[in-house]
Write a protein that holds these residues in place. Structure first.
Motif, PDB file in Angstrom:
ATOM      1  N   ILE A 199       0.869  -1.180   0.000  1.00  0.00           N
ATOM      2  CA  ILE A 199       0.000   0.000   0.000  1.00  0.00           C
ATOM      3  C   ILE A 199       0.899   1.221   0.000  1.00  0.00           C
ATOM      4  CG2 ILE A 199      -1.658   1.336   1.351  1.00  0.00           C
ATOM      5  CD1 ILE A 199      -2.799  -1.312   2.364  1.00  0.00           C
ATOM      6  N   LYS A 200       0.671   2.126  -0.945  1.00  0.00           N
ATOM      7  CA  LYS A 200       1.464   3.352  -1.011  1.00  0.00           C
ATOM      8  C   LYS A 200       0.847   4.385  -0.072  1.00  0.00           C
ATOM      9  CE  LYS A 200       2.988   2.641  -5.729  1.00  0.00           C
ATOM     10  NZ  LYS A 200       2.977   3.126  -7.101  1.00  0.00           N
ATOM     11  N   TYR A 201       1.711   5.184   0.537  1.00  0.00           N
ATOM     12  CA  TYR A 201       1.226   6.239   1.417  1.00  0.00           C
ATOM     13  C   TYR A 201       2.018   7.516   1.174  1.00  0.00           C
ATOM     14  CZ  TYR A 201       5.297   5.505   4.425  1.00  0.00           C
ATOM     15  OH  TYR A 201       6.582   5.418   4.918  1.00  0.00           O
ATOM     16  N   LYS A 202       1.405   8.618   1.565  1.00  0.00           N
ATOM     17  CA  LYS A 202       2.082   9.913   1.521  1.00  0.00           C
ATOM     18  C   LYS A 202       2.027  10.507   2.913  1.00  0.00           C
ATOM     19  CE  LYS A 202      -2.036  12.476   0.140  1.00  0.00           C
ATOM     20  NZ  LYS A 202      -2.657  13.347  -0.837  1.00  0.00           N
ATOM     21  N   VAL A 203       2.830  11.510   3.136  1.00  0.00           N
ATOM     22  CA  VAL A 203       2.864  12.188   4.427  1.00  0.00           C
ATOM     23  C   VAL A 203       2.048  13.463   4.301  1.00  0.00           C
ATOM     24  CG1 VAL A 203       4.342  13.269   6.167  1.00  0.00           C
ATOM     25  CG2 VAL A 203       5.125  11.224   4.933  1.00  0.00           C
ATOM     26  N   THR A 204       1.097  13.643   5.229  1.00  0.00           N
ATOM     27  CA  THR A 204       0.274  14.847   5.226  1.00  0.00           C
ATOM     28  C   THR A 204       0.376  15.545   6.580  1.00  0.00           C
ATOM     29  OG1 THR A 204      -1.687  13.586   5.921  1.00  0.00           O
ATOM     30  CG2 THR A 204      -1.396  13.915   3.569  1.00  0.00           C
ATOM     31  N   GLU A 205       0.278  16.873   6.538  1.00  0.00           N
ATOM     32  CA  GLU A 205       0.315  17.678   7.752  1.00  0.00           C
ATOM     33  C   GLU A 205      -1.116  18.003   8.163  1.00  0.00           C
ATOM     34  OE1 GLU A 205       2.588  21.687   9.287  1.00  0.00           O
ATOM     35  OE2 GLU A 205       1.724  21.702   7.274  1.00  0.00           O
ATOM     36  N   ARG A 206      -1.431  17.804   9.426  1.00  0.00           N
ATOM     37  CA  ARG A 206      -2.777  18.097   9.922  1.00  0.00           C
ATOM     38  C   ARG A 206      -2.680  18.832  11.244  1.00  0.00           C
ATOM     39  NH1 ARG A 206      -4.873  12.097   9.617  1.00  0.00           N
ATOM     40  NH2 ARG A 206      -4.357  11.696   7.458  1.00  0.00           N
ATOM     41  N   GLY A 207      -3.631  19.763  11.412  1.00  0.00           N
ATOM     42  CA  GLY A 207      -3.746  20.475  12.670  1.00  0.00           C
ATOM     43  C   GLY A 207      -4.627  19.708  13.639  1.00  0.00           C
ATOM     44  N   THR A 208      -4.759  20.229  14.831  1.00  0.00           N
ATOM     45  CA  THR A 208      -5.603  19.626  15.846  1.00  0.00           C
ATOM     46  C   THR A 208      -7.064  19.979  15.559  1.00  0.00           C
ATOM     47  OG1 THR A 208      -3.816  19.934  17.424  1.00  0.00           O
ATOM     48  CG2 THR A 208      -5.979  19.414  18.329  1.00  0.00           C
ATOM     49  N   ALA A 236      -2.971   6.870   3.135  1.00  0.00           N
ATOM     50  CA  ALA A 236      -2.967   5.982   1.960  1.00  0.00           C
ATOM     51  C   ALA A 236      -3.202   6.801   0.700  1.00  0.00           C
ATOM     52  CB  ALA A 236      -4.029   4.905   2.101  1.00  0.00           C
ATOM     53  N   THR A 237      -2.507   6.436  -0.364  1.00  0.00           N
ATOM     54  CA  THR A 237      -2.601   7.184  -1.611  1.00  0.00           C
ATOM     55  C   THR A 237      -2.527   6.230  -2.802  1.00  0.00           C
ATOM     56  OG1 THR A 237      -1.687   9.023  -2.869  1.00  0.00           O
ATOM     57  CG2 THR A 237      -0.118   7.617  -1.768  1.00  0.00           C
ATOM     58  N   ALA A 238      -2.681   6.796  -3.973  1.00  0.00           N
ATOM     59  CA  ALA A 238      -2.542   6.059  -5.241  1.00  0.00           C
ATOM     60  C   ALA A 238      -3.415   4.805  -5.276  1.00  0.00           C
ATOM     61  CB  ALA A 238      -1.078   5.722  -5.491  1.00  0.00           C
ATOM     62  N   ARG A 239      -4.648   4.954  -4.873  1.00  0.00           N
ATOM     63  CA  ARG A 239      -5.577   3.826  -4.915  1.00  0.00           C
ATOM     64  C   ARG A 239      -6.082   3.638  -6.336  1.00  0.00           C
ATOM     65  NH1 ARG A 239      -8.128   6.539  -0.157  1.00  0.00           N
ATOM     66  NH2 ARG A 239      -7.187   5.567   1.639  1.00  0.00           N
ATOM     67  N   GLN A 240      -6.091   2.413  -6.767  1.00  0.00           N
ATOM     68  CA  GLN A 240      -6.674   2.093  -8.066  1.00  0.00           C
ATOM     69  C   GLN A 240      -7.976   1.365  -7.804  1.00  0.00           C
ATOM     70  OE1 GLN A 240      -4.273  -0.478 -10.493  1.00  0.00           O
ATOM     71  NE2 GLN A 240      -5.725  -0.439 -12.188  1.00  0.00           N
ATOM     72  N   LYS A 241      -9.040   1.795  -8.462  1.00  0.00           N
ATOM     73  CA  LYS A 241     -10.337   1.159  -8.272  1.00  0.00           C
ATOM     74  C   LYS A 241     -10.378  -0.133  -9.080  1.00  0.00           C
ATOM     75  CE  LYS A 241     -14.341   3.388  -7.900  1.00  0.00           C
ATOM     76  NZ  LYS A 241     -15.495   4.201  -8.279  1.00  0.00           N
ATOM     77  N   ILE A 242     -10.749  -1.212  -8.418  1.00  0.00           N
ATOM     78  CA  ILE A 242     -10.937  -2.504  -9.081  1.00  0.00           C
ATOM     79  C   ILE A 242     -12.432  -2.649  -9.317  1.00  0.00           C
ATOM     80  CG2 ILE A 242     -10.650  -5.001  -8.883  1.00  0.00           C
ATOM     81  CD1 ILE A 242      -8.001  -3.387  -9.022  1.00  0.00           C
ATOM     82  N   ASP A 243     -12.819  -2.819 -10.570  1.00  0.00           N
ATOM     83  CA  ASP A 243     -14.242  -2.901 -10.882  1.00  0.00           C
ATOM     84  C   ASP A 243     -14.726  -4.359 -10.906  1.00  0.00           C
ATOM     85  OD1 ASP A 243     -13.483  -3.948 -13.365  1.00  0.00           O
ATOM     86  OD2 ASP A 243     -13.852  -2.075 -14.442  1.00  0.00           O
ATOM     87  N   LEU A 244     -16.010  -4.519 -11.116  1.00  0.00           N
ATOM     88  CA  LEU A 244     -16.645  -5.835 -11.096  1.00  0.00           C
ATOM     89  C   LEU A 244     -16.030  -6.767 -12.135  1.00  0.00           C
ATOM     90  CD1 LEU A 244     -18.933  -7.477  -9.783  1.00  0.00           C
ATOM     91  CD2 LEU A 244     -20.436  -6.638 -11.567  1.00  0.00           C
ATOM     92  N   LYS A 245     -15.728  -6.257 -13.294  1.00  0.00           N
ATOM     93  CA  LYS A 245     -15.144  -7.076 -14.366  1.00  0.00           C
ATOM     94  C   LYS A 245     -13.764  -7.590 -13.949  1.00  0.00           C
ATOM     95  CE  LYS A 245     -14.558  -7.746 -19.149  1.00  0.00           C
ATOM     96  NZ  LYS A 245     -14.491  -9.178 -19.151  1.00  0.00           N
ATOM     97  N   GLN A 246     -12.921  -6.706 -13.422  1.00  0.00           N
ATOM     98  CA  GLN A 246     -11.589  -7.120 -12.988  1.00  0.00           C
ATOM     99  C   GLN A 246     -11.661  -8.152 -11.866  1.00  0.00           C
ATOM    100  OE1 GLN A 246     -10.525  -2.941 -12.377  1.00  0.00           O
ATOM    101  NE2 GLN A 246      -8.591  -3.386 -13.412  1.00  0.00           N
TER     102      GLN A 246
END
Length: 128
Positions: A3-12, A27-37
């Motif tokens: 699973i690919k991830y990126k770093v994000t900055e968040r406040g409280t 988590a980032t770079a999600r590819q959608k898997i459809d019903l056919k796949q």
């Protein structure tokens, strides 16, 4: 596979101006898997044809809401359980609570122990 991830900055949350900022993995770079796949892959690892797999999955898409709308939970064995949860407005007396008090309906999925254990093997890769 990872699973690919990126770093994000968040406040409280709830703090004016965000308060102290911290960095989190997201988590980032999600590819959608459809019903056919999905059906192609299921057919490849079983004795069921792709067309039959699509038919079964379409049937599940049709039947799940039907059972959930009747107030049932639906257990799919080692996959997990689907159930309905509702949110409502708070009222001063029990008698004041009725169907009109319900503000939201959510479908919840609780993975089985087997499913959770398989997810424990996930690897992570930092997205550049």
């Amino acid at each position: 596979m990872a699973i690919k991830y990126k770093v994000t900055e968040r406040g409280t949350p709830g703090v004016s101006g965000g308060g102290s900022k911290k960095y989190y993995a997201s988590a980032t770079a999600r590819q959608k898997i459809d019903l056919k796949q999905l059906s192609e892959r299921l057919a490849a690892i079983s004795t069921v044809s792709e067309i039959d797999t699509i038919a079964v999955l379409q049937g599940l898409v049709h039947l799940l809401p039907e059972y959930l709308c009747k107030g049932n939970s639906v257990s799919l064995g080692d996959f997990g359980t689907f159930s309905v949860h509702i949110r409502s407005e708070g009222k001063d007396t029990p008698e004041a609570v009725n169907a009109y008090s319900i503000t939201d309906v959510k479908v919840s999925f609780r993975p089985s122990v087997e499913f959770k254990n398989r997810m424990k093997t996930v690897k992570f890769t930092k997205h550049k």
